[in-house]
Design a protein around this motif. Structure first.
Motif, mmCIF file in Angstrom:
data_model
loop_
_atom_site.group_PDB
_atom_site.id
_atom_site.type_symbol
_atom_site.label_atom_id
_atom_site.label_comp_id
_atom_site.label_asym_id
_atom_site.label_seq_id
_atom_site.Cartn_x
_atom_site.Cartn_y
_atom_site.Cartn_z
ATOM 1 N N GLY A 100 0.616 -1.584 -0.045
ATOM 2 C CA GLY A 100 -0.165 -0.407 0.214
ATOM 3 C C GLY A 100 1.019 1.416 -0.259
ATOM 4 O O GLY A 100 0.438 2.499 0.685
ATOM 5 N N ALA A 101 2.218 1.073 -0.178
ATOM 6 C CA ALA A 101 3.664 2.075 -0.322
ATOM 7 C C ALA A 101 2.485 3.336 -1.465
ATOM 8 O O ALA A 101 2.245 2.799 -2.748
ATOM 9 C CB ALA A 101 4.212 2.124 -0.725
ATOM 10 N N THR A 102 2.933 4.643 -0.691
ATOM 11 C CA THR A 102 2.515 5.388 -2.284
ATOM 12 C C THR A 102 3.727 6.248 -2.793
ATOM 13 O O THR A 102 3.829 6.871 -3.303
ATOM 14 C CB THR A 102 1.454 6.665 -2.555
ATOM 15 O OG1 THR A 102 2.207 6.991 -0.853
ATOM 16 C CG2 THR A 102 -0.313 5.247 -1.795
ATOM 17 N N GLN A 103 4.894 5.663 -2.561
ATOM 18 C CA GLN A 103 6.163 7.131 -2.894
ATOM 19 C C GLN A 103 7.401 5.275 -2.940
ATOM 20 O O GLN A 103 7.181 4.146 -2.410
ATOM 21 C CB GLN A 103 6.819 7.627 -1.763
ATOM 22 C CG GLN A 103 7.034 6.985 -0.394
ATOM 23 C CD GLN A 103 7.781 8.093 0.479
ATOM 24 O OE1 GLN A 103 7.122 9.655 0.575
ATOM 25 N NE2 GLN A 103 9.038 8.236 0.949
ATOM 26 N N ALA A 104 8.319 5.730 -3.512
ATOM 27 C CA ALA A 104 9.157 4.765 -3.861
ATOM 28 C C ALA A 104 10.383 5.409 -3.933
ATOM 29 O O ALA A 104 10.579 6.420 -4.484
ATOM 30 C CB ALA A 104 9.303 3.632 -5.131
ATOM 31 N N ASN A 105 11.963 4.708 -3.494
ATOM 32 C CA ASN A 105 13.292 4.894 -3.235
ATOM 33 C C ASN A 105 14.387 4.864 -4.496
ATOM 34 O O ASN A 105 13.817 3.161 -4.980
ATOM 35 C CB ASN A 105 14.284 5.473 -1.619
ATOM 36 C CG ASN A 105 13.330 6.227 -0.471
ATOM 37 O OD1 ASN A 105 12.571 6.889 -0.906
ATOM 38 N ND2 ASN A 105 13.552 5.962 0.317
ATOM 39 N N VAL A 106 14.750 5.637 -5.755
ATOM 40 C CA VAL A 106 15.638 4.736 -6.680
ATOM 41 C C VAL A 106 17.035 4.823 -6.207
ATOM 42 O O VAL A 106 17.258 6.120 -5.866
ATOM 43 C CB VAL A 106 14.571 5.175 -7.799
ATOM 44 C CG1 VAL A 106 15.686 5.126 -9.142
ATOM 45 C CG2 VAL A 106 13.443 4.834 -7.776
ATOM 46 N N PHE A 107 17.232 3.632 -6.448
ATOM 47 C CA PHE A 107 19.177 4.101 -5.827
ATOM 48 C C PHE A 107 19.957 3.481 -7.690
ATOM 49 O O PHE A 107 19.669 2.373 -7.632
ATOM 50 C CB PHE A 107 19.907 3.240 -5.144
ATOM 51 C CG PHE A 107 18.913 4.045 -4.022
ATOM 52 C CD1 PHE A 107 19.982 4.827 -2.949
ATOM 53 C CD2 PHE A 107 17.795 3.329 -3.506
ATOM 54 C CE1 PHE A 107 19.560 4.676 -1.110
ATOM 55 C CE2 PHE A 107 17.151 3.412 -1.801
ATOM 56 C CZ PHE A 107 17.922 4.248 -1.125
ATOM 57 N N VAL A 108 20.047 4.366 -8.353
ATOM 58 C CA VAL A 108 20.606 4.285 -9.815
ATOM 59 C C VAL A 108 21.938 4.907 -9.590
ATOM 60 O O VAL A 108 22.153 6.236 -9.479
ATOM 61 C CB VAL A 108 19.880 4.520 -10.901
ATOM 62 C CG1 VAL A 108 18.573 2.754 -10.708
ATOM 63 C CG2 VAL A 108 19.480 5.444 -10.267
ATOM 64 N N PRO A 109 22.730 4.565 -10.967
ATOM 65 C CA PRO A 109 23.855 5.721 -11.206
ATOM 66 C C PRO A 109 23.414 6.925 -12.260
ATOM 67 O O PRO A 109 22.440 6.501 -12.702
ATOM 68 C CB PRO A 109 25.067 4.378 -12.013
ATOM 69 C CG PRO A 109 25.105 3.382 -12.318
ATOM 70 C CD PRO A 109 23.161 3.302 -11.170
ATOM 71 N N ALA A 110 24.448 7.496 -12.985
ATOM 72 C CA ALA A 110 24.334 8.714 -13.601
ATOM 73 C C ALA A 110 24.005 7.523 -15.153
ATOM 74 O O ALA A 110 24.697 6.827 -15.408
ATOM 75 C CB ALA A 110 25.155 9.142 -14.053
ATOM 76 N N GLY A 111 22.969 8.553 -15.927
ATOM 77 C CA GLY A 111 22.316 7.647 -17.166
ATOM 78 C C GLY A 111 21.052 8.082 -17.074
ATOM 79 O O GLY A 111 20.508 8.862 -16.435
#
Length: 296
Positions: free
Chosen positions: A252-263
Motif C-alpha cells: 500500500g506504499a505510495t512512494q519509492a526510493n530509487v538508487f541508480v548511477p548516472a545515466g
C-alpha cells in the motif's frame, strides 16, 4: 461542478491517459521548476514512519481550488473499514487542532476531511486568507495513529483562473517562488489516470531520489484486504530497455526510493489489481536523467 473539472475547463490540463507531464514550456519556467527538483525528490532519512504534504510547504501562497498531495512512508494505505496491520488512510485537518484523544474516532465535518477510499490527493476550495493544514493518518475506524505531519499555513490569494502566474526576469527570485507555489498546487485534469506526481518527463535528478505516486478514479489498497475499485502501485526503472530496479508496492506504499548511477532511464508506473496484478489503468511512462549521485 467539481473543482478539478472547473479548473480543467479553464486551463490546459494534463492528459487523462498515461502521458507524462512535460517540463514547463518557457526557459524561465523550466529554470524555476528545476531549482526545486532536489527539494521534491530528496530522500527523507529522519523519520521511519511519517506522513507529509508532498507538494505544499509552510507559507505557500496559492489560488483556489488547489491540489493537496499526500505522502506516507513506513505504512501503507487501505480504505476505511478494512482492518490490516500497518495500514490506514489519510485525513486533512483544516483550521483545526489535533484531536485530544487517539482512542476516539475522528468526526466528519469541514475541519476533518476524510479520504477513506484510499485517495492519494485532494482538491481543496477555501476562501481567500490564511489557513492551517495538517495531514493525519488513521486506522480503519478513523482512530488516529501517532502519525501526522507538521501543521502548515497556506494563504489563498484568490480564485484560480486559466492563466498561470508569470515569471518576471527582472525580479526572478520573487516571481519564480510565486509561480512555483501556484504551479505545484494546480489541480490535474479529471478522468482516470496513474502518474508520478513530483517529477516531470525528462527531468534531471540526483540519485538516490524519491518518487511520489498518485492515482485518480481508484483508491490504494494494500494486499491482504480487498475493496471495490482499488489496487496498488508497481514500479519498474529501465535502462536501455532492461529493468534495473523493480518494486511491487503491494504493502500500500505510495512512494519509492530509487538508487541508480548516472545515466538516462525510463520510469514505468503501473496500478494493478491486488489479486491478479492486472493493469487497472494504462501504465504511466516517462524519462528521467540522473546527472549525479549523492553520498548518504
Amino acid at each position: 461542478m467539481h473543482p478539478t473539472r472547473f479548473v480543467c475547463l479553464l486551463a490546459a490540463c494534463l492528459a487523462t491517459s498515461a502521458e507524462a507531464a512535460p517540463l514547463p514550456r518557457t526557459d524561465a519556467e523550466r529554470a524555476c521548476w528545476q531549482r526545486y527538483t532536489r527539494e521534491r525528490t530528496r530522500l527523507d532519512l529522519k523519520e521511519l514512519t511519517a506522513v507529509s504534504f508532498t507538494n505544499l510547504r509552510n507559507g505557500y501562497r496559492v489560488r483556489s481550488p488547489f491540489l493537496v498531495e499526500f505522502g506516507i512512508k513506513g505504512m501503507g494505505v487501505v480504505p476505511a473499514g478494512k482492518a490490516l496491520q500497518g495500514t490506514g488512510h489519510h485525513h486533512i485537518l483544516v483550521n483545526t487542532r489535533m484531536p485530544p484523544s487517539v482512542s476516539e474516532n475522528l468526526p466528519f465535518n469541514d475541519g476533518h476531511r476524510h479520504f477513506g477510499k484510499g485517495q492519494t490527493f485532494a482538491v481543496l476550495d477555501l476562501p481567500p486568507g490564511k489557513h492551517t493544514l495538517r495531514l493525519l493518518f488513521a486506522d480503519h475506524e478513523h482512530r488516529p495513529y501517532f502519525v501526522f505531519s507538521p501543521e502548515i499555513s497556506v494563504e489563498v490569494t484568490g480564485k484560480r483562473s486559466a492563466e498561470p502566474l508569470k515569471i518576471d526576469p527582472a525580479s526572478f527570485e520573487a516571481s519564480c517562488a510565486s509561480w512555483y507555489q501556484d504551479e505545484v498546487a494546480r489541480p490535474r485534469g479529471p478522468g482516470e489516470w496513474v502518474t508520478v506526481t513530483n517529477v516531470r518527463d525528462g527531468e534531471a535528478l540526483v540519485s538516490p531520489f524519491t518518487l511520489q505516486f498518485g492515482v485518480e478514479g481508484f483508491g490504494v489498497c494494500a494486499k491482504g484486504q480487498t475493496a471495490d475499485r482499488t489496487g496498488h502501485f508497481m514500479l519498474d526503472v529501465l535502462r536501455d530497455g532492461r529493468v534495473v530496479q523493480a518494486l511491487d508496492l503491494s504493502n500500500g506504499a505510495t512512494q519509492a526510493n530509487v538508487f541508480v548511477p548516472a545515466g538516462s532511464y525510463q520510469i514505468r508506473l503501473r496500478f494493478v489489481d491486488g489479486k491478479t496484478q492486472r493493469d487497472l489503468l494504462p501504465p504511466h511512462e516517462q524519462g528521467v536523467v540522473v546527472t549525479a549521485q549523492e553520498r548518504l
